[in-house]
Write an enzyme that holds these catalytic residues in place. Sequence first.
Site, PDB file in Angstrom:
ATOM      1  N   HIS A 108       0.861  -1.179   0.000  1.00 45.27           N
ATOM      2  CA  HIS A 108       0.000   0.000   0.000  1.00 45.27           C
ATOM      3  C   HIS A 108       0.902   1.235   0.000  1.00 45.27           C
ATOM      4  O   HIS A 108       1.918   1.259   0.697  1.00 45.27           O
ATOM      5  CB  HIS A 108      -0.867   0.045   1.261  1.00 45.27           C
ATOM      6  CG  HIS A 108      -2.020  -0.894   1.235  1.00 45.27           C
ATOM      7  ND1 HIS A 108      -3.127  -0.735   2.023  1.00 45.27           N
ATOM      8  CD2 HIS A 108      -2.239  -2.020   0.526  1.00 45.27           C
ATOM      9  CE1 HIS A 108      -3.989  -1.717   1.802  1.00 45.27           C
ATOM     10  NE2 HIS A 108      -3.466  -2.510   0.901  1.00 45.27           N
ATOM     11  N   GLU A 111      -1.990   6.676  -0.437  1.00 44.86           N
ATOM     12  CA  GLU A 111      -3.394   7.022  -0.178  1.00 44.86           C
ATOM     13  C   GLU A 111      -3.423   8.296   0.657  1.00 44.86           C
ATOM     14  O   GLU A 111      -4.036   9.293   0.279  1.00 44.86           O
ATOM     15  CB  GLU A 111      -4.125   5.898   0.551  1.00 44.86           C
ATOM     16  CG  GLU A 111      -5.592   6.266   0.827  1.00 44.86           C
ATOM     17  CD  GLU A 111      -6.349   5.221   1.632  1.00 44.86           C
ATOM     18  OE1 GLU A 111      -7.586   5.183   1.506  1.00 44.86           O
ATOM     19  OE2 GLU A 111      -5.717   4.466   2.389  1.00 44.86           O
ATOM     20  N   ASP A 189     -10.914  -3.184  -0.142  1.00 46.66           N
ATOM     21  CA  ASP A 189     -10.211  -2.800   1.083  1.00 46.66           C
ATOM     22  C   ASP A 189     -10.750  -3.640   2.240  1.00 46.66           C
ATOM     23  O   ASP A 189     -10.593  -4.849   2.225  1.00 46.66           O
ATOM     24  CB  ASP A 189     -10.334  -1.303   1.347  1.00 46.66           C
ATOM     25  CG  ASP A 189      -9.221  -0.783   2.253  1.00 46.66           C
ATOM     26  OD1 ASP A 189      -8.721  -1.569   3.081  1.00 46.66           O
ATOM     27  OD2 ASP A 189      -8.840   0.387   2.148  1.00 46.66           O
ATOM     28  N   ASP A 190     -11.382  -3.042   3.221  1.00 48.05           N
ATOM     29  CA  ASP A 190     -11.898  -3.780   4.380  1.00 48.05           C
ATOM     30  C   ASP A 190     -13.416  -3.599   4.439  1.00 48.05           C
ATOM     31  O   ASP A 190     -13.905  -2.606   4.994  1.00 48.05           O
ATOM     32  CB  ASP A 190     -11.248  -3.254   5.659  1.00 48.05           C
ATOM     33  CG  ASP A 190     -11.574  -4.098   6.871  1.00 48.05           C
ATOM     34  OD1 ASP A 190     -12.652  -4.737   6.875  1.00 48.05           O
ATOM     35  OD2 ASP A 190     -10.768  -4.122   7.804  1.00 48.05           O
TER      36      ASP A 190
END
Length: 203
Positions: A108, A111, A189-190
Amino acid sequence: AAGSHGVEVTATPGLYHGRLGPDEAVLEALLDAGARAHQMTGVGVGWIVSADRRFPDRAPSLAKLAVRYAADGVVGFGLANDEAANPTTAFGRAFDVARDGGLLAVPHAGELTDAGDIAGAVDRLGADRIGHGIRAITDPAVLDRVVDRQVCLEVCPASNVALGAIDHLSEHPLPRLRAAGAAVTLAADDPLLFGSGLADQYV
């Protein structure tokens, strides 16, 4: 339920030490769960073992563990948690181990941090894909590098808004990233944390 033929799940074993034991025990439990899910649903399950941005010293041993289980369902090595905790370049040695062991490099980056973190993920970590990576739009040179090297950006609009990386979906850089020639895929994502699954991202 979303119609996927295969899923890749990112897991950071160290987050579960208090409940499930050391990294190896956690990973074996996850691999077993993935194998059973595949048997039940027919959907392929691959695991991405992820280092925690807060603990770069633990990353090389975690990468070695991930490589040991490459034949059992581990497909990649990632980097997650607070992007501001340490730069991507602090994890170079761990990603060297993972790539040498045949795993995809899927950190990642970019962001909540700037485009420089994406550059580090591409140049030092050898990223095949980057989770989020939306800040590439702010630096033409970094965006060109992402496009030229065909690094795929795994974008999750719902989490970008929920975490304040983007104020509103109407301002999301996804259309501009695509127009610039970046390879982009949508990811969930989550879903438990953000309340938005894979199909919701496409909608």
